[in-house]
Motif scaffolding. Structure first.
Motif, short mmCIF file in Angstrom:
data_model
loop_
_atom_site.label_atom_id
_atom_site.label_comp_id
_atom_site.label_asym_id
_atom_site.label_seq_id
_atom_site.Cartn_x
_atom_site.Cartn_y
_atom_site.Cartn_z
N LEU A 162 -2.93 50.21 -19.85
CA LEU A 162 -4.15 50.82 -19.32
C LEU A 162 -4.80 49.91 -18.29
O LEU A 162 -5.32 50.39 -17.26
N PHE A 163 -4.77 48.63 -18.51
CA PHE A 163 -5.31 47.67 -17.57
C PHE A 163 -4.54 47.72 -16.24
O PHE A 163 -5.14 47.74 -15.16
N VAL A 164 -3.22 47.76 -16.32
CA VAL A 164 -2.39 47.83 -15.11
C VAL A 164 -2.64 49.15 -14.39
O VAL A 164 -2.75 49.20 -13.15
N LEU A 165 -2.75 50.24 -15.13
CA LEU A 165 -3.02 51.55 -14.54
C LEU A 165 -4.39 51.55 -13.85
O LEU A 165 -4.53 52.05 -12.72
N LEU A 166 -5.39 50.97 -14.50
CA LEU A 166 -6.73 50.89 -13.92
C LEU A 166 -6.72 50.06 -12.63
O LEU A 166 -7.33 50.46 -11.63
N LEU A 167 -6.01 48.93 -12.63
CA LEU A 167 -5.90 48.13 -11.41
C LEU A 167 -5.21 48.91 -10.30
O LEU A 167 -5.62 48.84 -9.14
N GLY A 168 -4.19 49.67 -10.64
CA GLY A 168 -3.49 50.48 -9.64
C GLY A 168 -4.40 51.55 -9.05
O GLY A 168 -4.37 51.82 -7.85
N LEU A 169 -5.21 52.18 -9.89
CA LEU A 169 -6.13 53.23 -9.41
C LEU A 169 -7.24 52.62 -8.53
O LEU A 169 -7.66 53.26 -7.54
N LEU A 170 -7.73 51.44 -8.90
CA LEU A 170 -8.80 50.81 -8.13
C LEU A 170 -8.33 50.36 -6.75
O LEU A 170 -9.08 50.40 -5.79
#
Length: 175
Positions: A162-170
């Motif tokens: 989830l952290f990696v996904l959030l960084l990708g979206l940001l």
């Protein structure tokens, strides 16, 4: 490293005469033999004091035997026993122990063993009291201790992705 300093608060002090220091050194060599846990620096300090005697100084944070020091700040003392030839500091819940020489009159050594034992019991009581308080951190700690494998799996397979996904979206699709 814990050092001696002027004006320090000394809880107990005794001098071990030279004959008793030599006897102590011989008994410690016999007790430990070639063990990797023999107190080499303590034995060196005892050999230096074998001719003139040795001073033992007990503070609330350390025990000094001549120039050698057992600092409680860096070592976990789990038990302390007064025996006929030494005060035995049991370290790391029995992993090894360190003897400290006592004088022929053991009254001061017995007093300091009682003091250190009472201090250890009081610290343990305070820790357990703080650990039993109904705080969020204690509750989370209880859950993590009881379900360690699930917490670890959740960290690697849920939280980190989830952290990696959030960084990708940001960051969007920036190059």
């Amino acid at each position: 490293m814990t050092k001696r300093y002027p004006g320090e608060v000394i809880l107990a002090r005794w001098t071990v005469d030279s004959a008793r220091v030599r006897d102590f050194t011989q008994r410690v060599h016999g007790r430990y033999g070639a063990s990797p846990f023999r107190p080499i620096d303590l034995l060196r300090a005892c050999e230096e004091g074998s001719q003139s005697g040795l001073e033992v100084v007990c503070r609330d944070d350390a025990v000094f035997v001549g120039q050698w020091c057992l600092a409680f700040e860096y070592n976990v003392v789990s038990q302390i026993h007064l025996e006929s030839e030494w005060v035995l500091f049991v370290m790391e819940w029995g992993a090894y122990d360190i003897p400290v020489p006592v004088p022929s009159d053991q009254a001061e050594a017995a007093r300091i063993v009682r003091y250190y034992t009472q201090q250890g019991e009081e610290e343990n009581r305070q820790y357990l009291e703080a650990r039993q308080r109904p705080t969020w951190s204690n509750r989370l700690l209880i859950i993590a201790e009881a379900h360690f494998a699930w917490v670890l799996l959740g960290l690697f397979f849920i939280v980190l992705p989830l952290f990696v996904l959030l960084l990708g979206l940001l960051h969007g699709g920036r190059h």
